[in-house]
Design a protein around this motif. Structure first.
Motif, PDB file in Angstrom:
ATOM      1  N   LEU A  28       0.851  -1.191   0.000  1.00 52.83           N
ATOM      2  CA  LEU A  28       0.000   0.000   0.000  1.00 52.83           C
ATOM      3  C   LEU A  28       0.885   1.240   0.000  1.00 52.83           C
ATOM      4  O   LEU A  28       2.124   1.135   0.037  1.00 52.83           O
ATOM      5  N   THR A  29       0.247   2.393  -0.031  1.00 53.67           N
ATOM      6  CA  THR A  29       0.992   3.651  -0.018  1.00 53.67           C
ATOM      7  C   THR A  29       0.600   4.443   1.219  1.00 53.67           C
ATOM      8  O   THR A  29      -0.588   4.596   1.506  1.00 53.67           O
ATOM      9  N   ILE A  30       1.597   4.901   1.972  1.00 49.85           N
ATOM     10  CA  ILE A  30       1.322   5.739   3.147  1.00 49.85           C
ATOM     11  C   ILE A  30       2.081   7.047   2.984  1.00 49.85           C
ATOM     12  O   ILE A  30       3.309   7.048   2.858  1.00 49.85           O
ATOM     13  N   ASP A  31       1.356   8.128   2.968  1.00 45.64           N
ATOM     14  CA  ASP A  31       1.936   9.457   2.787  1.00 45.64           C
ATOM     15  C   ASP A  31       2.871   9.493   1.564  1.00 45.64           C
ATOM     16  O   ASP A  31       3.989  10.036   1.620  1.00 45.64           O
ATOM     17  N   GLY A  32       2.417   8.834   0.503  1.00 46.47           N
ATOM     18  CA  GLY A  32       3.160   8.849  -0.756  1.00 46.47           C
ATOM     19  C   GLY A  32       4.278   7.829  -0.829  1.00 46.47           C
ATOM     20  O   GLY A  32       4.909   7.687  -1.876  1.00 46.47           O
ATOM     21  N   ARG A  33       4.531   7.096   0.257  1.00 53.22           N
ATOM     22  CA  ARG A  33       5.606   6.110   0.268  1.00 53.22           C
ATOM     23  C   ARG A  33       5.033   4.716   0.018  1.00 53.22           C
ATOM     24  O   ARG A  33       4.044   4.334   0.667  1.00 53.22           O
ATOM     25  N   ALA A  34       5.636   3.953  -0.860  1.00 52.08           N
ATOM     26  CA  ALA A  34       5.197   2.568  -1.087  1.00 52.08           C
ATOM     27  C   ALA A  34       5.726   1.707   0.052  1.00 52.08           C
ATOM     28  O   ALA A  34       6.918   1.748   0.360  1.00 52.08           O
ATOM     29  N   VAL A  35       4.830   0.976   0.714  1.00 54.33           N
ATOM     30  CA  VAL A  35       5.256   0.125   1.821  1.00 54.33           C
ATOM     31  C   VAL A  35       4.626  -1.251   1.662  1.00 54.33           C
ATOM     32  O   VAL A  35       3.625  -1.414   0.970  1.00 54.33           O
ATOM     33  N   ALA A  36       5.241  -2.233   2.314  1.00 53.76           N
ATOM     34  CA  ALA A  36       4.681  -3.585   2.333  1.00 53.76           C
ATOM     35  C   ALA A  36       4.638  -4.046   3.788  1.00 53.76           C
ATOM     36  O   ALA A  36       5.622  -3.884   4.518  1.00 53.76           O
ATOM     37  N   ALA A  70      -7.368   4.078  12.139  1.00 56.58           N
ATOM     38  CA  ALA A  70      -6.183   3.304  11.780  1.00 56.58           C
ATOM     39  C   ALA A  70      -6.012   2.085  12.682  1.00 56.58           C
ATOM     40  O   ALA A  70      -5.467   1.067  12.271  1.00 56.58           O
ATOM     41  N   CYS A  71      -6.515   2.184  13.938  1.00 57.21           N
ATOM     42  CA  CYS A  71      -6.242   1.118  14.908  1.00 57.21           C
ATOM     43  C   CYS A  71      -6.932  -0.185  14.578  1.00 57.21           C
ATOM     44  O   CYS A  71      -6.513  -1.237  15.049  1.00 57.21           O
ATOM     45  N   SER A  72      -8.005  -0.135  13.795  1.00 60.64           N
ATOM     46  CA  SER A  72      -8.736  -1.375  13.546  1.00 60.64           C
ATOM     47  C   SER A  72      -8.907  -1.684  12.065  1.00 60.64           C
ATOM     48  O   SER A  72      -9.256  -2.808  11.712  1.00 60.64           O
ATOM     49  N   ARG A  73      -8.683  -0.715  11.207  1.00 57.07           N
ATOM     50  CA  ARG A  73      -8.910  -0.962   9.780  1.00 57.07           C
ATOM     51  C   ARG A  73      -7.733  -1.746   9.202  1.00 57.07           C
ATOM     52  O   ARG A  73      -6.580  -1.296   9.257  1.00 57.07           O
ATOM     53  N   PRO A  74      -8.014  -2.931   8.655  1.00 48.47           N
ATOM     54  CA  PRO A  74      -6.907  -3.714   8.075  1.00 48.47           C
ATOM     55  C   PRO A  74      -6.291  -2.991   6.878  1.00 48.47           C
ATOM     56  O   PRO A  74      -6.990  -2.324   6.112  1.00 48.47           O
ATOM     57  N   ALA A  75      -4.995  -3.121   6.768  1.00 43.92           N
ATOM     58  CA  ALA A  75      -4.312  -2.592   5.580  1.00 43.92           C
ATOM     59  C   ALA A  75      -4.696  -3.459   4.391  1.00 43.92           C
ATOM     60  O   ALA A  75      -4.686  -4.690   4.487  1.00 43.92           O
ATOM     61  N   GLU A  76      -5.048  -2.805   3.294  1.00 40.90           N
ATOM     62  CA  GLU A  76      -5.458  -3.555   2.094  1.00 40.90           C
ATOM     63  C   GLU A  76      -4.549  -3.189   0.938  1.00 40.90           C
ATOM     64  O   GLU A  76      -4.041  -2.054   0.855  1.00 40.90           O
ATOM     65  N   ALA A  77      -4.382  -4.168   0.049  1.00 38.09           N
ATOM     66  CA  ALA A  77      -3.521  -3.951  -1.118  1.00 38.09           C
ATOM     67  C   ALA A  77      -4.033  -2.755  -1.926  1.00 38.09           C
ATOM     68  O   ALA A  77      -5.231  -2.621  -2.175  1.00 38.09           O
ATOM     69  N   GLY A  78      -3.115  -1.876  -2.290  1.00 39.14           N
ATOM     70  CA  GLY A  78      -3.460  -0.744  -3.132  1.00 39.14           C
ATOM     71  C   GLY A  78      -4.010   0.453  -2.387  1.00 39.14           C
ATOM     72  O   GLY A  78      -4.317   1.488  -2.998  1.00 39.14           O
ATOM     73  N   MET A  79      -4.157   0.359  -1.075  1.00 38.70           N
ATOM     74  CA  MET A  79      -4.672   1.504  -0.299  1.00 38.70           C
ATOM     75  C   MET A  79      -3.747   2.695  -0.440  1.00 38.70           C
ATOM     76  O   MET A  79      -2.531   2.542  -0.464  1.00 38.70           O
TER      77      MET A  79
END
Ligand code: SF4
Ligand code: SF4
Ligand code: FES
Length: 338
Positions: A35-43, A92-101
């Motif tokens: 996914l992308t967080i603040d413009g950064r690609a992360v896994a 953020a505390c409960s929402r699962p990270a999803e691909a492409g977010m």
């Protein structure tokens, strides 16, 4: 066939045991989530929440109602982030990270929302001790970061008399005329037993104590949320005092309270006397001596006396939760008579 012959046919040796205990099937490997967080690609590992992903990136995300050893309840909303395509901000505390977010943690919308949460809490509750995990006052740094100014809602309304809030019916309680004031949950501290006090002037209704008293830890269900809206409060059944309630004094509610609303009586009295001094305290890790479970204890010691007992949240034995003996049964250590 004779009875003797029947007996002779009974196998003498029990069947051989399997040489190895049965093993569960191997866990299915799930690929990391990108996914992308603040413009950064992360896994991040599959199953992570957005909060996990933020923390892995070193992004300091405020939380209040979330803690690792309880089920997320999403009530404080201070952790909200913006997700592209989502109509509302998401916790953020409960929402699962999803691909492409595509997640924004510091957008104008996020900052405004966190500021409002901090202002509403700050104008109605004494949050001077509040922190994400424990009452360490660290909420003040978040208030400064987001420019929260609770005083803009006006002067605080007069505190309620003892037990007045507990009897309130839902509705609007502001005086119709006169100077507008900010409604608060201010009220006298409830002191009805030797072990801990309830200072609901500090309660942000994060539900952590209710969860710890319920299915997440203690399964005693001595406390719950009563009332609605601004009149909502934590209460025992029929609002009886703790000694007359189902409470078993495990103190697991104290262990998770992030605001100091629930506090060891020893700490409460030392704070009132101005003698509580965490900088002068030592912390000793030990094992509870009362039974074979072997709960991990953290003893907080000041002036050669135990003033509080907690348990590490990452302990595989306790998950941070104790029983009454481990939490409060330390007086004998300090019995220096005889
Ligand atoms: S001390 Fe234990 S039983 Fe009593 S209210 Fe707190 S969590 Fe519930
Ligand atoms: S008493 Fe503490 S743990 Fe319980 S709801 Fe209030 S702030 Fe949260
Ligand atoms: S910490 Fe996420 S909603 Fe409270």
């Amino acid at each position: 066939m004779t009875a003797e012959a029947d007996i002779a046919r009974i196998p003498f040796e029990p069947p051989a045991r399997p040489s190895h205990p049965p093993v569960p099937p191997p866990a299915v490997e799930r690929p990391p989530v990108e996914l992308t967080i603040d413009g950064r690609a992360v896994a991040v590992p599959a199953g992570s929440t957005i909060l996990d992903a933020c923390r892995a990136q070193g992004i300091d995300t405020p939380t209040l109602c979330y803690v690792e050893n309880l089920t997320p309840v999403n009530v404080c909303r201070i952790c909200v982030v913006e997700v592209a395509g989502s109509r509302t901000l998401v916790p953020a505390c409960s929402r699962p990270a999803e691909a492409g977010m595509d997640v924004q943690t510091d957008s104008e919308r996020v900052r405004l929302s966190r500021k409002m949460v901090l202002e509403f809490l700050g104008s109605s509750v004494d949050v001077s001790l509040a922190g994400p995990r424990e009452p360490d006052g660290s909420i003040a740094a978040y208030a400064a970061r987001y420019g929260a100014d609770p005083s803009r809602y006006g002067d605080a309304a007069a505190p309620a008399a003892a037990d007045e809030r507990d009897a309130r019916e839902s509705g609007h309680h502001h005086p119709a005329a006169g100077e507008p004031t900010a409604a608060t949950v201010s009220q006298p501290v409830k002191v009805d037993n030797e072990l801990y006090v309830r200072d609901y002037s500090r309660c942000i209704l994060c539900y952590k104590c209710v969860e710890a008293c319920g299915v997440d830890a203690q399964n005693t269900f001595a406390i719950a949320v009563a009332g609605r809206g601004f009149d909502a409060r934590i209460s025992t059944e029929w609002n009886v005092g703790l000694p007359d309630s189902a409470c078993v004094y495990c103190g697991n509610c104290i262990g998770v309270c992030p605001t100091g609303a629930l506090m060891f009586r020893s700490e409460h009295e030392m704070r009132a006397a101005g003698t509580w001094d965490e900088s002068a305290q030592t912390v000793t890790e030990t094992i509870c001596p009362y039974c074979g479970v072997g709960c991990a204890l953290t003893l907080h010691v000041q002036d050669n006396s135990i003033v509080k007992v907690s348990s590490p949240m990452d302990s595989s034995v306790t998950d941070g939760h104790l029983c009454v003996k481990g939490r409060f049964g330390f007086e004998f250590v300090q019995n220096r008579e005889g």
